[in-house]
Design an enzyme around this catalytic site. Structure first.
Site, PDB file in Angstrom:
ATOM      1  CG  HIS A   1      -2.049  -3.397   0.076  1.00 20.61           C
ATOM      2  ND1 HIS A   1      -2.675  -4.605   0.293  1.00 20.61           N
ATOM      3  CD2 HIS A   1      -1.640  -3.411  -1.215  1.00 20.61           C
ATOM      4  CE1 HIS A   1      -2.639  -5.326  -0.828  1.00 20.61           C
ATOM      5  NE2 HIS A   1      -2.021  -4.619  -1.748  1.00 20.61           N
TER       6      HIS A   1
ATOM      7  CG  ASN B   1      -2.626  -9.782  -2.854  1.00 18.06           C
ATOM      8  OD1 ASN B   1      -2.527  -8.959  -1.952  1.00 18.06           O
ATOM      9  ND2 ASN B   1      -2.295  -9.521  -4.102  1.00 18.06           N
TER      10      ASN B   1
END
Length: 570
Positions: free
Chosen positions: A116, A191
């Site tokens: 990320h 997510n």
């Protein structure tokens, strides 16, 4: 040997000391006590936080309102000037400005997130719309009143790419939310997909390595990528979502989000239910095709970041509706999927969803590094009424996420403004690098009986839902026929065009894997999910499919089972 002259000097000093009392003590020079009355000294107190308050205020002022200074706040005449000898001599080490300029510049970058790393974010609020429903299942204060608004920060991200990689790459998207509740910080690490590639936590570093760069070539490697996925078939549903057009969403505003993990909602009496949260975009789902995503990644690798920033700047505030799915522990025992399995979705036709709130992003960061790059999200930040399940991947994240923040940002990262709770913090954690908020003052740094800290009442007891059914085992999940249920459901939900796009996207990527056995194994897994899908992929990558069979059975076992392969029973 001492010289005669030095012996004479030493004798004189010894005599003088004996006569005059020349020795350390309360009346010795420099050690004499100040006997002036207190009233002559007057009273003076300095607030040690004055400096940081001034700097925070200064950071909001326009450049035309401030004067150039050094780090210590002293005015300096020009940022481009430096000290040297004449017009052709060396630089001077005494040049404080140049030294601190390069000293700061050389340390501007902190370690990027291992996953990320590429992201963008903004601030806004969450508003409760269905407190009545929530209070049936949880004691969470932030869900207790309709209309209650909680400040939030959201960071969107890709998963595998570096911080400078295109934000429209084919990849899942992180959707991390920080709620500044009246009872502390709550972080949701969601997510844009309801599942993930793994359910065994020890596989995660291996999986991420295959999605990054080869240790020898430092290039992305298709063999490495597909070798992992093909040897871990539980990933197939997430693979199919990734290689559909959902894998290339149109920026960050046009995608949904799921907690993925199963959590628990808990009431004051200790009763609890399993819960998953789902956020549905108000902007509507919109995706790029593979061709469009490839083109935009080349022409504007910051597309998603720019789209988010400009929409908020223009007053078009993106919003999402939050839903909850709840399941009793009794229903979980007979549910078709293991509720602790991160590779399985709870379909809305299986477990209905109920709206609980809405949230909007209304404020861009004033400084990206301070407010987004330093934002630290961790699922271990919980509040009363919200608790983890025994999902093994979630359990691992409870350690991994805060450990990452301690490495990247330091042990006191919760003192950074974007991470700081808006409710009081009082404990016995002290010191460490960059403790900037008073270090909890002069309160005892241990559990003192002389100055007792107040202890809040226990919200609920764990005994009612922390009972286990087995001993310690070396766990690894098994691949079963049920692992192909969601790949089939997903394939059947796609339109004819979306099915063709999925086939084309997989073939374009998998065909670049040079090893025949890697391509064949992956095509055979697709074939087991759906013959039309698998045969089209096999034809596209030039392999024959192999018929596969999988048993029925549990996902995990109460005994240790060993294997030489990546998963049990495969």
């Amino acid at each position: 040997m001492l010289s005669p002259a030095f012996r004479v000097l030493l004798a004189v000093i010894t005599v003088a000391t004996a006569v005059n009392g020349w020795y350390p003590g309360q009346d010795a020079p420099g050690l004499a006590r100040d006997t002036a009355p207190a009233s002559q000294a007057g009273s003076f107190n300095f607030d040690i936080n004055t400096g940081i308050a001034v700097q925070e205020r200064t950071s909001t002022e326009d450049a035309t309102e401030v004067e150039f200074t050094l780090d210590n706040g002293s005015p300096y005449p020009h940022p481009y000037q430096y000290q040297r000898i004449g017009n052709d001599g060396p630089l001077l080490l005494q040049d404080t400005h140049l030294l601190e300029l390069f000293g700061a510049f050389d340390r501007e970058r902190i370690p990027e997130r291992v996953v990320h790393a590429r992201g963008a974010g903004a601030h806004g609020y969450f508003e409760v719309t269905n407190a009545e429903f929530c209070k049936n299942y949880t004691m969470m204060d932030m869900l207790s009143e309709d209309g209650l608004k909680t400040p939030i920060t959201i960071r969107f991200s890709t998963v595998g790419g570096e911080s400078g990689s295109p934000d429209e790459a084919r990849d899942p998207r992180g959707f991390a939310m920080k709620f500044r509740t009246r009872k502390g910080i709550l972080d949701l690490v969601m997510n844009n997909t309801p599942v993930f590639f793994i359910r065994d936590p020890a596989k995660f570093p291996h999986f991420i390595h295959t999605q990054k760069r080869h240790p020898a070539s430092h290039l992305r490697d298709k063999d490495m990528f597909w070798d992992y996925l093909g040897s871990n078939p539980e990933s197939l549903y997430q693979v199919m979502r990734l290689f559909s057009d959902l894998g290339t969403p149109y920026g960050f505003r046009h995608m949904n989000a799921w907690t993925g993990h199963t959590y628990r909602w808990v009431k004051n009496d200790g009763s609890w239910v399993y819960v998953k949260l789902y956020a549905e975009t108000m902007q509507g789902i919109q995706n790029f095709t593979n061709a469009d995503a490839t083109a935009i990644s080349g022409s504007n690798p910051d597309f998603a970041t720019q789209d988010l920033y400009e929409s908020i700047q223009n007053g078009t505030f993106p919003g999402w509706t939050m839903y909850a799915q709840v399941m009793s522990p009794q229903d979980a025992q007979t549910f078709k999927y293991n509720v602790l399995d991160l590779t399985k979705d709870w379909g809305f036709d299986d477990i209905p969803r109920t709206e609980i709130g809405k949230f909007y992003l209304t404020q861009n960061p004033d400084n990206y590094f301070a407010e987004i790059e330093q934002a630290a999200f961790t699922p271990s930040h919980m509040v009363d009424g919200w608790a983890p399940s025994a999902d093994p991947v979630l359990q691992a994240r409870l350690f991994s996420y805060p450990d990452t923040h301690r490495y990247r940002l330091g042990v006191n990262h919760m003192q950074i403004p974007v991470n700081a709770p808006t409710s009081p913090v009082a404990n016995f954690e002290r010191d460490g690098r960059m403790s900037i908020n008073g270090n909890q003052g002069s309160r005892p740094n241990y559990m003192s009986t002389l100055s007792k800290i107040k202890l809040p009442p226990r919200a609920y007891v764990d005994e009612t839902h922390q009972q286990w059914t087995g001993g310690a085992v070396a766990a690894l999940s098994a691949v079963n026929e049920v692992d192909f249920d969601w790949p089939r459901r997903f394939w059947n939900s796609l339109s004819a065009q979306d099915q063709q796009n999925l086939i084309s996207n997989v073939v374009g990527h998998l065909s670049a894997a040079p090893t025949d056995s890697v391509r064949q194994r992956m095509a055979s897994l697709f074939y087991h999910a759906n013959a039309t899908l698998g045969q089209a992929i096999a034809d596209g990558v030039g392999v024959n499919v192999t018929q596969l069979t999988f048993p029925d059975g549990p996902t995990w076992f109460n005994v240790t089972k060993d294997t030489q392969n990546s998963t049990l029973d495969y």
